[in-house]
Design a protein around this motif. Structure first.
Motif, mmCIF file in Angstrom:
data_model
loop_
_atom_site.group_PDB
_atom_site.id
_atom_site.type_symbol
_atom_site.label_atom_id
_atom_site.label_comp_id
_atom_site.label_asym_id
_atom_site.label_seq_id
_atom_site.Cartn_x
_atom_site.Cartn_y
_atom_site.Cartn_z
ATOM 1 N N ALA A 28 -60.519 34.040 47.714
ATOM 2 C CA ALA A 28 -59.617 32.891 47.707
ATOM 3 C C ALA A 28 -59.727 32.143 46.385
ATOM 4 C CB ALA A 28 -59.944 31.951 48.856
ATOM 5 N N LEU A 29 -60.945 32.069 45.881
ATOM 6 C CA LEU A 29 -61.142 31.377 44.606
ATOM 7 C C LEU A 29 -60.339 32.061 43.500
ATOM 8 C CD1 LEU A 29 -62.546 29.342 42.780
ATOM 9 C CD2 LEU A 29 -64.486 30.892 42.632
ATOM 10 N N ILE A 30 -60.394 33.398 43.498
ATOM 11 C CA ILE A 30 -59.654 34.126 42.465
ATOM 12 C C ILE A 30 -58.160 33.850 42.580
ATOM 13 C CG2 ILE A 30 -58.927 36.458 41.781
ATOM 14 C CD1 ILE A 30 -61.762 37.331 41.927
ATOM 15 N N VAL A 31 -57.676 33.799 43.808
ATOM 16 C CA VAL A 31 -56.256 33.520 43.991
ATOM 17 C C VAL A 31 -55.910 32.138 43.435
ATOM 18 C CG1 VAL A 31 -54.431 33.178 45.681
ATOM 19 C CG2 VAL A 31 -56.070 35.034 45.986
ATOM 20 N N VAL A 32 -56.777 31.171 43.725
ATOM 21 C CA VAL A 32 -56.512 29.815 43.243
ATOM 22 C C VAL A 32 -56.549 29.776 41.716
ATOM 23 C CG1 VAL A 32 -57.395 27.463 43.170
ATOM 24 C CG2 VAL A 32 -57.333 28.698 45.326
ATOM 25 N N ILE A 33 -57.543 30.442 41.154
ATOM 26 C CA ILE A 33 -57.642 30.476 39.698
ATOM 27 C C ILE A 33 -56.367 31.059 39.109
ATOM 28 C CG2 ILE A 33 -58.831 31.525 37.736
ATOM 29 C CD1 ILE A 33 -61.402 31.424 39.400
ATOM 30 N N SER A 34 -55.940 32.175 39.691
ATOM 31 C CA SER A 34 -54.762 32.855 39.183
ATOM 32 C C SER A 34 -53.540 31.944 39.207
ATOM 33 C CB SER A 34 -54.541 34.111 40.013
ATOM 34 O OG SER A 34 -53.202 34.468 40.044
ATOM 35 N N ASN A 35 -53.481 31.079 40.202
ATOM 36 C CA ASN A 35 -52.327 30.184 40.331
ATOM 37 C C ASN A 35 -52.392 28.969 39.424
ATOM 38 O OD1 ASN A 35 -50.247 30.833 42.547
ATOM 39 N ND2 ASN A 35 -52.201 31.532 43.365
ATOM 40 N N ALA A 36 -53.601 28.644 38.975
ATOM 41 C CA ALA A 36 -53.744 27.443 38.156
ATOM 42 C C ALA A 36 -53.621 27.841 36.691
ATOM 43 C CB ALA A 36 -55.079 26.775 38.419
ATOM 44 N N SER A 37 -52.403 28.084 36.233
ATOM 45 C CA SER A 37 -52.248 28.699 34.913
ATOM 46 C C SER A 37 -52.770 27.798 33.795
ATOM 47 C CB SER A 37 -50.786 29.061 34.678
ATOM 48 O OG SER A 37 -50.007 27.921 34.918
ATOM 49 N N ASP A 38 -52.718 26.470 34.019
ATOM 50 C CA ASP A 38 -53.193 25.595 32.957
ATOM 51 C C ASP A 38 -54.718 25.550 32.891
ATOM 52 O OD1 ASP A 38 -52.910 24.595 35.474
ATOM 53 O OD2 ASP A 38 -52.823 22.496 34.832
ATOM 54 N N LEU A 39 -55.374 26.111 33.883
ATOM 55 C CA LEU A 39 -56.830 26.045 33.912
ATOM 56 C C LEU A 39 -57.489 27.385 33.592
ATOM 57 C CD1 LEU A 39 -57.304 23.874 37.124
ATOM 58 C CD2 LEU A 39 -57.511 23.149 34.756
ATOM 59 N N HIS A 40 -56.692 28.399 33.277
ATOM 60 C CA HIS A 40 -57.276 29.717 33.037
ATOM 61 C C HIS A 40 -58.359 29.666 31.975
ATOM 62 C CE1 HIS A 40 -53.576 32.004 34.766
ATOM 63 N NE2 HIS A 40 -54.385 31.532 35.686
ATOM 64 N N GLY A 41 -58.034 29.051 30.843
ATOM 65 C CA GLY A 41 -58.996 28.997 29.744
ATOM 66 C C GLY A 41 -60.240 28.240 30.162
ATOM 67 N N TYR A 42 -60.027 27.088 30.775
ATOM 68 C CA TYR A 42 -61.152 26.265 31.209
ATOM 69 C C TYR A 42 -62.064 27.050 32.156
ATOM 70 C CZ TYR A 42 -63.631 22.804 33.969
ATOM 71 O OH TYR A 42 -64.599 22.122 34.617
ATOM 72 N N THR A 43 -61.451 27.733 33.127
ATOM 73 C CA THR A 43 -62.227 28.429 34.144
ATOM 74 C C THR A 43 -63.028 29.567 33.534
ATOM 75 O OG1 THR A 43 -60.428 27.966 35.643
ATOM 76 C CG2 THR A 43 -62.072 29.527 36.384
ATOM 77 N N VAL A 44 -62.384 30.348 32.694
ATOM 78 C CA VAL A 44 -63.094 31.506 32.164
ATOM 79 C C VAL A 44 -64.260 31.043 31.297
ATOM 80 C CG1 VAL A 44 -61.617 31.872 30.145
ATOM 81 C CG2 VAL A 44 -62.818 33.792 31.155
ATOM 82 N N ARG A 45 -64.077 29.941 30.583
ATOM 83 C CA ARG A 45 -65.193 29.448 29.769
ATOM 84 C C ARG A 45 -66.315 28.915 30.651
ATOM 85 N NH1 ARG A 45 -60.815 28.191 26.534
ATOM 86 N NH2 ARG A 45 -60.528 26.155 27.481
ATOM 87 N N ALA A 46 -65.934 28.193 31.706
ATOM 88 C CA ALA A 46 -66.964 27.658 32.611
ATOM 89 C C ALA A 46 -67.754 28.805 33.247
ATOM 90 C CB ALA A 46 -66.310 26.807 33.692
ATOM 91 N N LEU A 47 -67.044 29.846 33.655
ATOM 92 C CA LEU A 47 -67.721 30.982 34.284
ATOM 93 C C LEU A 47 -68.626 31.679 33.277
ATOM 94 C CD1 LEU A 47 -64.815 32.384 36.424
ATOM 95 C CD2 LEU A 47 -67.114 31.957 37.274
ATOM 96 N N TYR A 48 -68.114 31.816 32.064
ATOM 97 C CA TYR A 48 -68.917 32.474 31.038
ATOM 98 C C TYR A 48 -70.207 31.692 30.821
ATOM 99 C CZ TYR A 48 -70.405 34.291 26.548
ATOM 100 O OH TYR A 48 -71.162 34.848 25.554
ATOM 101 N N ARG A 49 -70.062 30.364 30.767
ATOM 102 C CA ARG A 49 -71.227 29.525 30.563
ATOM 103 C C ARG A 49 -72.205 29.681 31.733
ATOM 104 N NH1 ARG A 49 -68.443 24.762 29.866
ATOM 105 N NH2 ARG A 49 -67.639 25.078 27.785
ATOM 106 N N ALA A 50 -71.669 29.677 32.948
ATOM 107 C CA ALA A 50 -72.534 29.777 34.126
ATOM 108 C C ALA A 50 -73.305 31.087 34.112
ATOM 109 C CB ALA A 50 -71.697 29.674 35.406
ATOM 110 N N VAL A 51 -72.621 32.159 33.750
ATOM 111 C CA VAL A 51 -73.303 33.447 33.728
ATOM 112 C C VAL A 51 -74.303 33.482 32.587
ATOM 113 C CG1 VAL A 51 -72.976 35.924 33.477
ATOM 114 C CG2 VAL A 51 -71.388 34.611 34.836
ATOM 115 N N GLN A 52 -73.905 32.911 31.431
ATOM 116 C CA GLN A 52 -74.796 32.890 30.277
ATOM 117 C C GLN A 52 -76.096 32.156 30.566
ATOM 118 O OE1 GLN A 52 -75.327 33.791 27.073
ATOM 119 N NE2 GLN A 52 -73.816 35.384 27.445
#
Lengths: 877, 161
Positions: free
Chosen positions: A444-468
């Motif tokens: 469900a999270l992925i679906v929400v991310i996919s729909n939030a087009s203005d947040l794609h960049g923000y999300t991918v960076r946040a995830l990258y940071r979390a994994v890092q």
């Protein structure tokens, strides 16, 4: 000598206790059992009671003792009290009500119930009360009824409890017991009074006639007086517990008042004074007093509203909640859960204390408190509550994390005010307790991310940071946060370019510099790590393929990583590795189009699909299992089935693929059975889909008519044909709404579906004059919740006044009723009452909705009550 | 309603089981195993209630024995604690400072007493004195029968000498 050496079977117990190992014990038991069997075969009467006692002991150790059952019956049938006493004990211990042997004892029981020795009568009543079956209850009810008037009170009390068992087994018999039970309420003997009150309570639960009878002032005033007497009673040593005379009697009286007062304002009025007295006068320094207060609060909360009393009750709960005794805090939390429906504001005041209880050392208290917090969440407090719970998630016990995570996810999904907050919270949960997050939650999270087009960049960076940040503790990361890694990989694959180029930076973000090869590193770690499972590895593989096109400079390196899985033992990985390798290597020209960013995932489809994981009953049950209004008029489905059958006979391939297509579009039950082309299920599933389509297209009103109308009307037939046409390359004109529908699903036209899937309306209840229809909608991003708009229409020539609708749902559902639009329902269908229901299905996708309803109104000042059960909800709500 | 009563020792040995709702032998052993796992491992300061399969189990430890009663969600847990204590006090008066061994060697007495306190999973008598009186009366019935039997066998023995 110890006093426990005396019994006649002590030798055996001693030798069993002397055993050092389980094997030794088994040997001793085997020897004893053999001896007992031998004695049984010789029909040895002198040692029968001794053998029975031994058998019971052996039974308690968990060994089989069925061979002794007949001995119990024989012992019961003998004349003496000692034999009967041990026989009945054995009967209750070695047998249960489901054994056939039990029927053989009915006759002995009957004789003993009529015995001249009252202690033998007592034994028989006790056995009957503890293990009787429905059949025995029927056979022996007259005897028990008679014994309710026996001269000795000790028999009357046993008969009263025995009657409870009888009416639980055979509720029809309840009415026979009303009068004798009423007589017991006037007794002075506490045993009889306690059991009599309990009996009346249980009768009232199964018989409305009895409920009305005992609500009459004649009975009710007597009960209130009894309670007053016992509350004001002077010190009575025989019944005194911690300075209170017979708390058990107090509690039983309060329970009965609860049953009588619930839903009856007059009865509730009668008991106000005494309840206030109990609530204010009872000492709360000992458990007995608290038990009474607890019961009193329960009664106050259940009977009809009296503002003053409720304030008193809430105050008592507040006091309980701050008590240092864990038991008291536990019951306070328990009661606040009930109080929340009565006075949510008052409960909200204790929010801070309740939140502290979530962090208690005691698992029972934590669990209660968490459930309560969950009920307290609303739009205005979701942020602070979620923050508290997520902070606690970090330090909570492992075994509590599962519950906690599920509740946090659910409340975030339900009440999130905006997408960025939702994404932030989910990332926190995934980082803290990723392994406790269910698959559907991160999907469900992925679906929400996919729909939030203005947040794609923000999300991918946040995830990258979390994994890092957790990459140093890499082992931990994969053990605990696999789902975080998966979401991160998916986002890096999709939006890797945004990660590297810092696209769409929000001003709350810290700047970050990520090179293309940094991004590939993360995916490489995931694919190479030994504890990643196949799903993660496969997702990483797809991400790599996508990155190979987004980051041409890393293309060579990516190919090397992909190639390494060429020899994977997992077929899926091996195949992907080889295919992707050839795409990277040989098909540069199509690669970029092949790995284009995913079209926006459709939230509605996803939530439909989440619901669609229903059991295969949908497709295996006969074609008539469609969720038609009231489940009537099934033959009407036939034309459509024919329609599809025909086409599938003529051209099997397109038809079945057409079915698949439709199902895919609408996300209806993609169970493997129904998508196999050529199986007989396919056309049926197709009909479901068509029906769904039809009801989407048709205005809700039409659903009130029977389905045969819908289906046989030529217009709709045409439109269903049009659907099939619509599947062919050249869409034909007519039935525009249908075509629109299909158009909306063409993958490349980005059209965020925020309304959720549409569901057909149903007629939830229909009597000769009253019709209740339900219209459904889903709030966006929250597939578990369904909003139901209930519409009541009165077809009779008379106005209904004091109209009240009530509904009840099983535990896996949560129901919230908004106030109705009115309480007067005009006659002859000239207007209606509407009411909104919000149902949350915790088993969403597994269980369909069900609901019991109760509609009460006054017709010419006469009370009318209509009850029903609704089973015909659309499946995937 | 009380669905069952269990007495379990610290070591997990079952000392008494009483079932007021139907459970098969297999279910019974499973229930006992599950609950002793949960209850015996709980710390001393925690509350006396455990939620279990949609029911509540109220337990209290007395010396080496855990007294457990399984009740419905809507039952009054605090009252169940009083019922357990009621039972323990009656046992204590009957045996004169009861200990686990009393309940092992005289387990049948523990059952007889329980049967005077509960029937059909409901409380039968709130007076300890009444329970004690009823048990004493029935014990003396058994004693009289025993004496009669032995005197009859004495007479027979004498007559056939």
């Amino acid at each position: 000598m110890g006093r426990w050496r005396s019994p006649f079977f002590a030798d055996m117990i001693r030798s069993i206790r002397a055993c050092k190992t389980a094997a030794e014990e088994r040997a001793v038991v085997r020897k004893e059992c053999a001896a007992i069997r031998a004695a049984i075969n010789e029909n040895d009467q002198d040692y029968r009671h001794r053998n029975l006692a031994k058998l019971m002991f052996i039974h308690m150790l968990g060994y089989p003792t069925h061979f002794g059952q007949m001995e119990c019956l024989k012992s019961i049938a003998s004349a003496g009290f000692p034999e009967k006493r041990i026989g009945y004990l054995g009967l209750m211990l070695l047998l249960d009500e489901r054994q056939e042997v039990l029927m053989l004892v009915t006759n002995s029981l009957k004789q003993d119930l009529n015995h001249t020795n009252q202690y033998i009568v007592g034994l028989a009543l006790c056995a009957l009360g503890n293990i009787c079956s429905a059949e025995m209850a029927r056979d022996l009810a007259p005897e028990v009824e008679r014994l309710l008037q026996f001269r000795d009170p000790n028999i009357r009390k046993k008969a009263a409890l025995c009657s409870i068992r009888i009416i639980k087994k055979v509720p029809d018999l309840a009415e026979n017991f009303i009068n004798p039970a009423a007589a017991l309420l006037k007794e002075k003997h506490h045993g009889v009074l306690i059991t009599g009150i309990q009996l009346v309570t249980d009768i009232c639960k199964v018989s409305t006639e009895a409920l009305e009878f005992f609500r009459k002032p004649k009975c009710l005033d007597g009960l209130v007086k009894t309670l007053r007497d016992v509350v004001n009673s002077p010190y009575a040593p025989e019944y005194d517990i911690a300075g209170i005379t017979d708390p058990f009697l107090h509690i039983r009286l309060l329970k009965l008042l609860h049953v009588l007062g619930q839903g009856d304002a007059d009865a509730s009025d009668c008991m106000n004074d005494i309840l206030a007295q109990v609530a204010t006068k009872t000492e709360s320094n000992k458990n007995a007093g608290n038990a009474i207060l607890y019961e009193c609060v329960e009664t106050i909360m259940s009977i009809e509203d009296n503002g003053g009393l409720r304030v008193l009750a809430i105050n008592i709960l507040g006091r309980f909640l701050s008590n240092r005794d864990n038991n008291i805090r536990y019951v306070a939390l328990n009661m606040l859960m009930k109080a929340i429906t009565v006075d949510a504001q008052a409960v909200q005041r204790h929010r801070a204390t309740i939140l502290e209880c979530v962090k208690d050392l005691d698992a029972s208290i934590r669990k209660r408190a968490l459930e309560l917090v969950y009920l307290l969440v609303n739009e205005s407090n979701v942020k602070p509550l979620t923050k508290e719970l997520i902070d606690y998630l970090e330090i909570s016990d492992q075994e509590f994390k599962g519950d906690l995570t599920a509740k946090i996810c659910s409340m975030v999904e339900k009440f999130s005010p905006d997408k960025i907050w939702y994404i932030d919270q989910m990332l926190k949960v995934l980082s803290e307790a990723g392994n406790f997050v269910k698959d559907e939650v991160w999907h469900a999270l992925i679906v929400v991310i996919s729909n939030a087009s203005d947040l794609h960049g923000y999300t991918v960076r946040a995830l990258y940071r979390a994994v890092q940040t957790s990459i140093e503790q890499i082992v931990l990361m994969f053990l605990h946060q696999e789902s975080l890694v998966r979401v991160a990989i998916w986002c890096i694959g999709e939006y890797g370019d945004m990660l590297v180029n810092n696209v769409g930076v929000l001003n709350i973000e810290d700047p970050i510099t990520v090179t293309e090869s940094d991004a590939v590193d993360v995916v490489e770690i995931a694919i190479k790590h030994h504890s990643s499972d196949i799903t993660t590895k496969a997702m990483a593989m797809v991400a790599l393929l996508k990155l190979s096109s987004r980051f041409p400079s890393c293309s060579e390196r990516i190919r090397d990583i992909i190639v390494q899985n060429k020899g994977s033992l997992v077929l899926e990985l091996q195949q992907r590795s080889i295919e992707f390798n050839s795409i990277v290597e040989k098909h540069q020209n199509i690669r970029s189009t092949l790995v284009e960013r995913m079209p926006v995932l459709d939230e509605a489809t996803f939530s439909g699909r989440r619901a669609g994981s229903l059991p295969a009953t949908v497709s295996t049950s006969s074609g008539t299992s469609l969720n038609l209004p009231n489940g009537v008029a099934k033959p009407a489905a036939a034309p459509l089935v024919d329609l599809l059958d025909l086409s599938s006979d003529d051209a099997p391939v397109p038809s079945s693929s057409g079915n698949d297509f439709l199902q895919d579009l609408l996300g209806v039950d993609v169970s493997p059975a129904s998508v196999q082309p050529g199986t007989s299920q396919a056309p049926k599933a197709g009909t479901d889909v068509l029906l769904d389509l039809l009801s989407i297209g048709s205005p809700p009103v039409q659903n009130n008519s029977t389905p045969s109308d819908i289906l046989s009307s030529s217009q709709d037939n045409k439109s269903s044909v049009a659907i099939l046409d619509g599947l062919s390359p050249a869409p034909s004109g007519g039935a525009a709404s249908m075509i629109d529908l299909l158009d909306g699903f063409v993958p490349n036209s980005p059209k965020p579906e925020d309304n959720g899937p549409a569901y057909p309306s149903i007629v939830a209840f229909e009597s000769s004059s009253l019709i209740l229809t339900f219209n459904f909608s889903k709030p966006p991003g929250n597939p578990q919740t369904t909003l139901i708009q209930a519409t009541f229409t009165n077809l009779s020539p008379n106005v209904y006044t004091d109209f009240v609708f009530q509904a009840a749902v099983p535990k896996f559902l949560q129901l919230h009723l908004d106030p109705a639009s009115g309480n007067t329902l005009p006659a002859s269908g000239n207007g209606s009452i509407t009411q909104t229901l919000r149902v949350t299905n915790s088993q969403h996708g597994k269980k369909p909705l069900v609901m019991r309803t109760r509609i009460a109104y006054k017709l010419n000042n006469r009370d009318v009550l209509e009850e029903g059960q609704i089973n015909n909800f659309p499946r995937d709500l | 309603m009380i669905h069952f009563v269990l007495l379990i020792s610290r070591q997990g040995k079952v000392r008494l089981t009483k079932w007021y709702s139907p459970y098969t032998q297999k279910e019974r052993s499973k229930v006992i195993r599950e609950l002793s796992g949960v209850i015996l491992t709980r710390g001393p300061k925690l509350c006396n209630f455990v939620e279990w399969r949609g029911y509540k189990v109220v337990y209290k430890r007395y010396a080496s024995l855990y007294f457990c009663m399984c009740v419905d969600q809507e039952d009054n847990e605090l009252e169940i604690l009083e019922i357990i204590h009621h039972y323990v006090e009656i046992l204590d008066r009957y045996f004169g400072s009861v200990c686990e061994l009393d309940l092992i060697f005289n387990f049948h007495k523990a059952y007889y007493i329980l049967d005077e306190i509960l029937i059909a999973g409901e409380l039968q008598e709130s007076s300890k004195k009444t329970v004690a009186r009823l048990i004493a009366a029935q014990d003396s019935l058994v004693e009289t029968a025993k004496e009669q039997a032995s005197s009859i066998s004495n007479i027979i023995a004498q007559a056939t000498k």
